[in-house]
Design a protein around this motif. Structure first.
Motif, PDB file in Angstrom:
ATOM      1  N   ALA A  58       0.761  -1.310  -0.018  1.00 36.86           N
ATOM      2  CA  ALA A  58      -0.034  -0.041  -0.062  1.00 36.86           C
ATOM      3  C   ALA A  58       0.754   1.367   0.074  1.00 36.86           C
ATOM      4  O   ALA A  58       1.841   1.307   0.367  1.00 36.86           O
ATOM      5  N   ASP A  59       0.231   2.446  -0.743  1.00 35.19           N
ATOM      6  CA  ASP A  59       0.941   3.691  -0.469  1.00 35.19           C
ATOM      7  C   ASP A  59       0.496   4.379   0.767  1.00 35.19           C
ATOM      8  O   ASP A  59      -0.385   4.859   1.140  1.00 35.19           O
ATOM      9  N   ALA A  98      -2.946   5.212   2.600  1.00 41.50           N
ATOM     10  CA  ALA A  98      -3.432   3.927   3.365  1.00 41.50           C
ATOM     11  C   ALA A  98      -3.969   4.597   4.815  1.00 41.50           C
ATOM     12  O   ALA A  98      -3.353   5.263   5.414  1.00 41.50           O
TER      13      ALA A  98
END
Length: 281
Positions: free
Chosen positions: A271-272, A276
């Motif tokens: 995830a970023d 997130a």
């Protein structure tokens, strides 16, 4: 046959003087019911650095393995992490983690994700500074913090994070973030250090593996080690655990490191952290 673990695991000295084994063992996605067995295998293989998190729901298994191993507590470096949904209650969360682990203290306690939309990570850090002062953890740090998050945190902090743990592997090394972290005295720790296996088939990795008589995984882990990065590969297979430890026997040259670094493609696996926002509860 690839070389197995024959060389002592190097250690990195954190900014408060605490030493952390540079090659550790991660338990992300290890099922709770299998954790004790797998961590016991890792300890038997020679690992002395175990990385878990409240969100993994396997801290109890890690603690059971530590207790069963008979290894002195001070000889194993234990990391756990504050769940995103508990950033407003770090003291209680820490107590719950210690109870699950069956320990009086951990060696490193991390904010798992910044979750900037919550606006709580600075509050969480202040609470973690108190946990550190009280001896519930020997060091505190962050995970998945980007440059902007560090820039927000540090002006308010009394304690500089000891570690920034984030996704890093040859096709997504985050070199600018690593350089910034190190410039601030923050050690870099890589999770998904093998790109979840996606980076192992790259031609430069295969070529270096053939040249050194190593496996591709050993070469990628050696690449991290050569840059001073702490790494926490995961495997449920005891032979693979030993193979990964064998990476310490392959010191790569600067040219080797540059050859692998050229694989950078911006291929994030996880995830970023900028967006997130899962609670982990």
């Amino acid at each position: 046959m690839s070389q197995t673990h024959k060389t002592a695991i190097p250690a990195v000295t954190l900014n408060n003087g605490v030493r952390i084994p540079q090659l550790g063992f991660g338990v992300f996605q290890v099922p709770p019911e299998e954790t004790q067995r797998i961590v016991e295998d890792a300890l038997e293989a020679g690992y002395r650095h175990i990385d878990t998190a409240a969100a993994y729901r396997n801290e109890a298994g890690v603690g059971a393995a530590l207790a069963a191993s008979g290894i002195p507590r001070e000889d194993v470096f234990v990391t756990t992490k504050l769940r995103n949904g508990e950033q407003g209650m770090a003291r209680e969360a820490s107590r719950n983690s210690l109870n699950a682990l069956g320990l009086d203290y951990v060696d490193l306690y991390l904010i798992h994700w910044p979750v900037p939309s919550q606006g709580l990570f600075i509050q969480a850090w202040t609470a973690m500074e108190k946990l550190y002062a009280d001896g519930q953890t020997r060091a505190i740090g962050v995970s998945n913090f980007l440059a902007d998050h560090l820039d927000m945190l540090l002006p308010t902090a009394d304690v500089v994070p000891a570690v920034n743990q984030f996704e890093s592997h040859p096709t997504f090394a985050q070199q600018e973030l690593a350089a910034k972290s190190r410039s601030l005295g923050i050690a870099v720790e890589a999770y998904s250090p093998l790109g979840q296996g996606a980076d192992l088939g790259a031609a430069p990795v295969a070529s270096l593996a053939a040249r050194y008589g190593a496996t591709p995984a050993q070469i990628v882990l050696a690449w991290h080690l050569a840059q001073g990065t702490i790494v926490i590969p995961k495997s449920a297979d005891s032979a693979r655990m030993r193979e990964n430890l064998g990476a310490v026997a392959f010191p790569l040259t600067p040219a080797d490191v540059a050859e692998i670094a050229a694989l950078e493609s911006g291929a994030r696996v996880g995830a970023d952290p900028a967006v997130a926002a899962f609670s982990q509860m």
